[in-house]
Scaffold this motif. Sequence first.
Motif, PDB file in Angstrom:
ATOM      1  N   ASP A  19     -29.323 -11.044 -17.122  1.00  0.00           N
ATOM      2  CA  ASP A  19     -29.779 -11.088 -14.766  1.00  0.00           C
ATOM      3  C   ASP A  19     -29.374 -12.489 -15.217  1.00  0.00           C
ATOM      4  O   ASP A  19     -28.577 -12.951 -13.591  1.00  0.00           O
ATOM      5  CB  ASP A  19     -31.316 -11.307 -15.448  1.00  0.00           C
ATOM      6  N   GLN A  20     -29.263 -13.761 -16.006  1.00  0.00           N
ATOM      7  CA  GLN A  20     -28.854 -15.048 -15.954  1.00  0.00           C
ATOM      8  C   GLN A  20     -27.248 -14.650 -15.550  1.00  0.00           C
ATOM      9  O   GLN A  20     -26.880 -14.939 -14.466  1.00  0.00           O
ATOM     10  CB  GLN A  20     -29.305 -15.476 -16.940  1.00  0.00           C
ATOM     11  N   LYS A  21     -26.227 -13.751 -16.318  1.00  0.00           N
ATOM     12  CA  LYS A  21     -25.002 -13.036 -15.952  1.00  0.00           C
ATOM     13  C   LYS A  21     -24.499 -12.997 -14.322  1.00  0.00           C
ATOM     14  O   LYS A  21     -23.586 -13.380 -13.577  1.00  0.00           O
ATOM     15  CB  LYS A  21     -24.641 -12.213 -16.232  1.00  0.00           C
ATOM     16  N   ASN A  22     -25.483 -12.226 -13.816  1.00  0.00           N
ATOM     17  CA  ASN A  22     -25.756 -11.549 -12.620  1.00  0.00           C
ATOM     18  C   ASN A  22     -25.753 -13.342 -12.137  1.00  0.00           C
ATOM     19  O   ASN A  22     -25.531 -13.270 -10.351  1.00  0.00           O
ATOM     20  CB  ASN A  22     -26.601 -10.843 -12.201  1.00  0.00           C
ATOM     21  N   VAL A  23     -26.934 -13.819 -12.132  1.00  0.00           N
ATOM     22  CA  VAL A  23     -26.940 -15.017 -11.023  1.00  0.00           C
ATOM     23  C   VAL A  23     -25.363 -15.885 -11.075  1.00  0.00           C
ATOM     24  O   VAL A  23     -25.323 -16.231 -10.351  1.00  0.00           O
ATOM     25  CB  VAL A  23     -28.403 -15.788 -11.512  1.00  0.00           C
ATOM     26  N   MET A  24     -25.319 -16.277 -11.863  1.00  0.00           N
ATOM     27  CA  MET A  24     -24.235 -17.251 -12.176  1.00  0.00           C
ATOM     28  C   MET A  24     -22.582 -16.473 -11.462  1.00  0.00           C
ATOM     29  O   MET A  24     -22.051 -17.163 -11.250  1.00  0.00           O
ATOM     30  CB  MET A  24     -23.869 -17.355 -13.922  1.00  0.00           C
ATOM     31  N   ARG A  25     -22.594 -15.203 -11.692  1.00  0.00           N
ATOM     32  CA  ARG A  25     -21.393 -14.280 -10.992  1.00  0.00           C
ATOM     33  C   ARG A  25     -21.765 -14.123  -9.385  1.00  0.00           C
ATOM     34  O   ARG A  25     -20.650 -14.998  -8.927  1.00  0.00           O
ATOM     35  CB  ARG A  25     -21.758 -12.787 -11.405  1.00  0.00           C
ATOM     36  N   GLU A  26     -22.949 -15.014  -9.142  1.00  0.00           N
ATOM     37  CA  GLU A  26     -22.892 -14.482  -6.911  1.00  0.00           C
ATOM     38  C   GLU A  26     -23.180 -15.972  -7.289  1.00  0.00           C
ATOM     39  O   GLU A  26     -22.898 -16.724  -6.354  1.00  0.00           O
ATOM     40  CB  GLU A  26     -24.840 -13.936  -6.843  1.00  0.00           C
ATOM     41  N   LEU A  27     -23.472 -16.937  -7.595  1.00  0.00           N
ATOM     42  CA  LEU A  27     -23.483 -18.456  -7.337  1.00  0.00           C
ATOM     43  C   LEU A  27     -21.929 -18.883  -7.666  1.00  0.00           C
ATOM     44  O   LEU A  27     -21.536 -19.199  -6.446  1.00  0.00           O
ATOM     45  CB  LEU A  27     -24.013 -19.783  -8.200  1.00  0.00           C
ATOM     46  N   LEU A  28     -21.332 -17.861  -8.283  1.00  0.00           N
ATOM     47  CA  LEU A  28     -20.067 -19.018  -8.603  1.00  0.00           C
ATOM     48  C   LEU A  28     -18.945 -17.690  -7.250  1.00  0.00           C
ATOM     49  O   LEU A  28     -18.288 -18.728  -6.469  1.00  0.00           O
ATOM     50  CB  LEU A  28     -19.546 -18.576  -9.724  1.00  0.00           C
ATOM     51  N   GLU A  65     -30.570 -17.603  -2.145  1.00  0.00           N
ATOM     52  CA  GLU A  65     -29.599 -16.612  -1.116  1.00  0.00           C
ATOM     53  C   GLU A  65     -28.937 -16.070  -3.248  1.00  0.00           C
ATOM     54  O   GLU A  65     -29.116 -14.845  -3.177  1.00  0.00           O
ATOM     55  CB  GLU A  65     -28.512 -16.693  -1.255  1.00  0.00           C
ATOM     56  N   CYS A  66     -28.457 -16.793  -4.283  1.00  0.00           N
ATOM     57  CA  CYS A  66     -27.900 -16.230  -5.346  1.00  0.00           C
ATOM     58  C   CYS A  66     -28.716 -15.354  -6.088  1.00  0.00           C
ATOM     59  O   CYS A  66     -28.657 -14.498  -6.933  1.00  0.00           O
ATOM     60  CB  CYS A  66     -27.756 -17.644  -6.171  1.00  0.00           C
ATOM     61  N   LEU A  67     -30.406 -15.730  -5.990  1.00  0.00           N
ATOM     62  CA  LEU A  67     -31.140 -15.152  -7.115  1.00  0.00           C
ATOM     63  C   LEU A  67     -31.128 -13.552  -6.004  1.00  0.00           C
ATOM     64  O   LEU A  67     -31.345 -12.847  -7.144  1.00  0.00           O
ATOM     65  CB  LEU A  67     -32.915 -15.714  -6.412  1.00  0.00           C
TER      66      LEU A  67
END
Length: 219
Positions: A3-12, A209-211
């Motif tokens: 889940d955290q990797k998905n959040v970071m991917r969306e953020l970047l 948005e990222c979440l």
Amino acid sequence: MSDQKNVMRELLDGYGQTYAAEAGIPLKDTPQPLYRTLVLASLLSARIRASVAVASARALYDAGLRDPRRMADATWQQRVDALGEGGYRRYDERTATQLGDGARLVLDEWGGDLRTVRERADGDVDELRAQLRRMPGLGPTGVDIFLREVQDVWSEYAPFLDAKTLQGAERLGLPKDPAALVRLTGDAPRAEVAAALVRAALDKSVVQECLARAGDRGH
């Protein structure tokens, strides 16, 4: 962790542009881009919108004030006018003075080349901070912004994740430990990671948005 990797991917993916890139600065370890990034960091550290600081950094460049010699040789009014062109009006008179004084310091103390500061600091971040703080108008916040932006070209200071970046991580539910954050980012440029986290710290809509996007990706 996924889940955290998905959040970071969306953020970047959505917000991983550095402020230097947004200001049109092709950052590399050469005098002009480093100086322009230092000016940008000084503008970003004031209590104005980041978009105005970025626009004003572009306006200074467009007015020809792209290196310390040209900045020092410009009149105070030319600097005021360029800042005004970028929308930087609240602090324009004081900032115009500081930019002129700072350019002369860069010329007189560092030979017009910020790589001199890097060489003198020799990997000591406290010494580097102390040297950069000599710049008129560049306080601790401005120094942090500069180090966030240059960390991929001055790699001895990477990863540089300051309090503002860690605030963004916390809002996103990501680790506040720099090493754990770096593990989530893979081989993404560290300056892009820092800029994206700062945008999350400054704007709640970025977090939302990222979440939301990460949640959709997870289903």
